[in-house]
Design an enzyme around this catalytic site. Structure first.
Site, mmCIF file in Angstrom:
data_model
loop_
_atom_site.group_PDB
_atom_site.id
_atom_site.type_symbol
_atom_site.label_atom_id
_atom_site.label_comp_id
_atom_site.label_asym_id
_atom_site.label_seq_id
_atom_site.Cartn_x
_atom_site.Cartn_y
_atom_site.Cartn_z
ATOM 1 N N ASP A 305 42.534 39.811 31.952
ATOM 2 C CA ASP A 305 41.923 40.661 32.971
ATOM 3 C C ASP A 305 41.367 41.894 32.280
ATOM 4 O O ASP A 305 41.836 42.295 31.215
ATOM 5 C CB ASP A 305 42.975 41.053 34.011
ATOM 6 C CG ASP A 305 42.394 41.903 35.117
ATOM 7 O OD1 ASP A 305 41.280 41.589 35.576
ATOM 8 O OD2 ASP A 305 43.032 42.890 35.503
ATOM 9 N N THR A 307 40.599 45.278 33.823
ATOM 10 C CA THR A 307 41.205 46.540 34.212
ATOM 11 C C THR A 307 42.710 46.522 33.972
ATOM 12 O O THR A 307 43.415 45.624 34.423
ATOM 13 C CB THR A 307 40.931 46.825 35.705
ATOM 14 O OG1 THR A 307 39.530 46.739 35.937
ATOM 15 C CG2 THR A 307 41.439 48.204 36.080
ATOM 16 N N ASP A 540 47.485 42.848 35.498
ATOM 17 C CA ASP A 540 48.375 43.885 36.017
ATOM 18 C C ASP A 540 48.258 44.063 37.516
ATOM 19 O O ASP A 540 49.081 44.736 38.124
ATOM 20 C CB ASP A 540 48.083 45.227 35.337
ATOM 21 C CG ASP A 540 46.755 45.823 35.784
ATOM 22 O OD1 ASP A 540 45.847 45.037 36.153
ATOM 23 O OD2 ASP A 540 46.621 47.057 35.766
#
Length: 793
Positions: A305, A307, A540
């Site tokens: 991912d 971000t 996250d």
């Protein structure tokens, strides 16, 4: 808390009082089943002491001690050594895991006496009022008291990935997590009654299940068990049916049986994993499931991912670009939107910091951000309905404002559109046509260690797929800044095929994806796995949970949502993406070193079984039974100096060899030929010098010494082969074991203790010649094994 289901009652708003909490604690109505990351101390002791191997050795030790030859019971020290080493290492790993688990623990916000505060899960009691927001995990079962556009993902319970909208009065189950909105619920089932207790017990246990390495070892041990039964029975029959006295026969029987058992292999596997946990713990890496260390070493695709993984989780409002006048200043509207959301995400928090002067507007409707919608919004009565979200979702493709947003996003910046909605934001057809008012430009800082980590994976042949919910152009900008291959041609995930086969082909040719929904991330992981890849997923946010859960190895950031941490096998508590290469390194160390030591242990098993069969055959066919060549003390010292001590050192040493499939085949290709050669060469040297059963004890000792010399020399050669390629410490290890083994035949007191007599020069020359022939055959067998196991073109 206002919501679409009304206001909470005053009692519910305040939560329980201190007296009510104390009353429930006294009644035992507490959530007293905390998540455990490891076995209890007693379970560790019991698992390491009361083992099948220890039981076998204990019985054999009792037999030897009953004969009065106490020195022949030296192998009983293996029971103590195995147990002590296993207990110490696992207790160390337990302390590391428990300490890290506390740091990374999900801590719900609970209302008591009118104030909210974080508590440990086990401190929650029945009837507590628990606040929840996007990304929060539901820790106990309960009933919803209030909800503001509350959407809950129950896929971990039901397998259904579509979020469920919750209203006041609806049940809410532990093990689910919030994907959008916020609210509060009352705990109705706590402790062992809640589903979370079962989920936590399965997800956070110190375990070695589902490990390819462990399964391979179990498969090998299963085969060995089948060999041990006939070999052991034949050895017992041969030794007890001969003309030897009972004590001598029992010594021969025990000497034949002891080396058949690969007593240290499982122990060293557990120790290697435990040491890996401790080493990674020092880097603030929590390993929820031990096979994840091994699994990440086998990964050939990492889905990352953007971000929070490649970029910092925090952002800054760098620019507010006005587009059209709308009666209200963009700063005022943005401040109002930020104030209306009690649980703002990172983007809205950055906007709130950049626009602190919130107006006194009362929201009449709030739609929190969700990964599926890609926008959030609020209605402020006479001030209108406003939305904040992705320009490419809220604006048509031909829009100039959307094109401007993409030009800005191409620089690696995050761009959000502030617009006035034509319809009510909470209406079924909301927000309708959106009038663009301003572009909020947010800066995301690329992690300083991201480039180095990506370079490491590239050098190791591990493909990296950058998958994000952000705009594809923006994601491509970050990929180009990191020199990630494919960054120049990012793909909008909305254009990808839903057919798994076609999706797999698209994933093979593309590396950077934007606008991926949670369901698409999950489908991408499944498509890669169907294509034969071993996939790791890092993330996250709550939008990563489904993909993390389905990947071979899920890696969550410590600062991420509680939901991601709960389903991931590995949690990087310090949010350092650069820790992943160290996890890969630990996995490679475990896999490579256990393969090395497995060669040693299984070679010993093969030659022990072969010797038992060869020695036992004459007695079985009616000839004179031949005494076993070695005493129990002989096989004990051979095990110490050619396997036990060097294997322990090799199992903990650095090892950067690439993880490869086919562990069982490679070990057997090495161990079986080497074991057959050692067994045959030792028996030949024994036969050549054996004077027959009607002989003196001194002559029998000389024959046993000759066979032991051959066995020791060839076992040391196998150690030298396994230790390749050499470093200074490996060469020193092999040389030390060789010198210590030679001293055993030279020093008078060791000759006396171990009943050795190398004084017959002719016998010694026989041992040397048999060992030399064995060395040649071992090298030929190894060369043939390598040729057979070499992958095709």
């Amino acid at each position: 808390m206002p919501g679409d289901d009304g206001l909470l009652t005053q009692d519910s708003t305040r939560g329980l009082t201190a007296a009510e909490v104390a009353e429930r604690v006294a009644a035992g109505r507490t959530n007293d089943v905390p998540s455990r990351t490891s076995r209890s101390a007693w379970e560790i002791v019991r698992a390491n002491v009361f083992t099948r191997i220890n039981a076998i050795f204990a019985v054999l030790a009792v037999i030897i001690f009953s004969t009065g030859y106490l020195l022949d019971g030296l192998f009983a020290g293996v029971i103590v050594a195995n147990s002590v080493v296993g207990i110490v290492q696992e207790l160390r790993a337990k302390r590391t895991l428990d300490r890290l688990a506390i740091v990374g623990q999900v801590r719900p916000r609970v209302r008591r006496d009118g104030t909210s505060g974080e508590l440990a899960p086990e401190e929650v009691v029945a009837d507590d009022v628990i606040e929840i927001g996007a990304g929060d995990q539901v820790v106990v079962d309960g009933e919803v008291l209030a909800a503001d556009a509350l959407e809950v993902d129950e896929s971990l319970l039901t397998g259904e990935s579509d979020p469920v909208v919750k209203h006041a009065g609806d049940p809410i189950m532990s093990g689910s997590f919030v994907v959008a909105g916020n609210g509060a619920y009352r705990a109705t089932k706590v402790g062992s009654e809640a589903y979370a207790a079962k989920l936590a017990e399965e997800a956070g246990r110190f375990t070695l299940v589902d490990s390819e390495l462990r399964n391979g070892i179990n498969k090998i041990l299963k085969v060995i068990t089948y060999l041990l039964v006939p070999a052991g029975a034949l050895s017992i029959y041969n030794q007890l049916s001969g003309s030897q006295a009972l004590p001598a026969a029992l010594r021969g029987m025990v000497a034949a049986l002891v080396p058949m058992v690969p007593e240290g292999l499982i122990l060293l596997t557990s120790v290697a994993f435990a040491v890996g946990v401790i080493r990674l713990g020092r880097r603030q890496c929590l390993v929820n499931e031990l096979p994840a260390i091994e699994g990440l070493a086998r990964v050939d695709v990492v889905c990352a991912d953007k971000t929070g993984t490649l970029t910092e989780n925090a952002m800054r409002l760098s620019e507010l670009r006005r587009l059209h006048e709308a009666g209200e200043t963009p700063e005022t509207v943005l401040a109002a939107l930020a104030a209306a959301d009690p649980r703002p995400n990172a983007s809205l928090a950055a906007i709130a910091e950049g626009c602190p002067a919130a107006p006194d507007w009362t929201p009449t409707a709030v739609v929190p951000f969700s990964s599926a919608r890609k926008w959030s919004g609020a209605a402020f009565g006479e001030h209108g309905d406003w939305v904040l979200g992705a320009p490419d979702v809220l604006l048509p493709a031909e829009s100039e404002e959307r094109a401007e947003a993409e030009r800005i996003g191409a620089q690696g910046l995050r761009v959000l559109l502030l617009g006035r909605a034509a319809n009510a934001v909470d209406a079924p057809d909301g927000p309708g046509k959106v009038t663009p008012v301003a572009l909020a430009v947010l800066e995301q800082k690329i992690r300083g260690d991201a480039r180095e980590t990506l370079d490491y994976f590239a050098a190791q042949g591990v493909a990296v797929k950058l998958i994000s919910g952000d705009n594809a152009v923006s994601v491509g900008g970050v990929a180009r800044a990191l020199a990630l291959p494919g960054g120049e041609a990012p793909v909008d995930a909305r254009t990808l095929s839903e057919d798994p086969g076609k999706l797999a082909d698209q994933l093979e040719s593309t590396a950077v994806f934007g606008r991926a929904t949670p369901a698409q991330k999950r489908a991408m992981v499944a498509a890669l796995q169907a294509g034969g890849h071993t996939v790791a997923m890092t993330g996250d946010g709550v939008n990563d949970v489904l993909a993390l859960k389905d990947s071979d190895v899920g890696v969550a950031m410590g600062a991420g949502s509680p939901a991601t941490r709960s389903v991931a096998q590995i949690v990087l508590l310090d949010n350092a993406f650069a820790t992943l290469p160290h996890v890969v390194g630990e996995g490679r160390r475990v896999i490579g070193n256990i393969e090395r030591v497995a060669n040693l242990f299984l070679t010993k098993t093969v030659y022990s079984v072969l010797l038992a069969l060869i020695v036992g055959v004459p007695g079985l066919i009616g000839l004179d039974a031949m005494p076993y060549p070695f005493l129990p003390r002989h096989v004990t010292i051979v095990g110490w100096f050619t396997i036990g001590l060097p294997a322990f050192v090799l199992s903990l040493a650095p090892n950067n060899d690439r993880a490869r499939p086919g562990f069982v085949g490679r070990v057997l290709r090495m161990a079986v030929p080497a074991g057959v050669v050692i067994g045959a060469a030792s028996f030949v040297s024994y036969i050549l010098v054996h004077p027959g059963n009607a002989t003196t004890e001194a002559a029998q000792v000389q024959a046993s010494t000759t066979a032991l010399m051959t066995l020791m020399a060839l076992a040391l050669w196998v150690l030298a082969v396994v230790a390749r390629p050499y470093t200074w410490w490996k060469a020193a290890l092999v040389a030390t074991m060789a010198v210590v083994s030679a001293l055993m035949f030279v020093l008078p007191w060791t000759r006396e203790i171990f009943q050795l007599d190398p004084s017959n020069t002719g016998y010694t020359l026989t041992a040397v010649l048999c060992a030399a022939a064995g060395v040649v055959l071992i090298e030929i067998g190894r060369w043939i094994g390598n040729r057979i196991g070499r992958p095709g073109p």
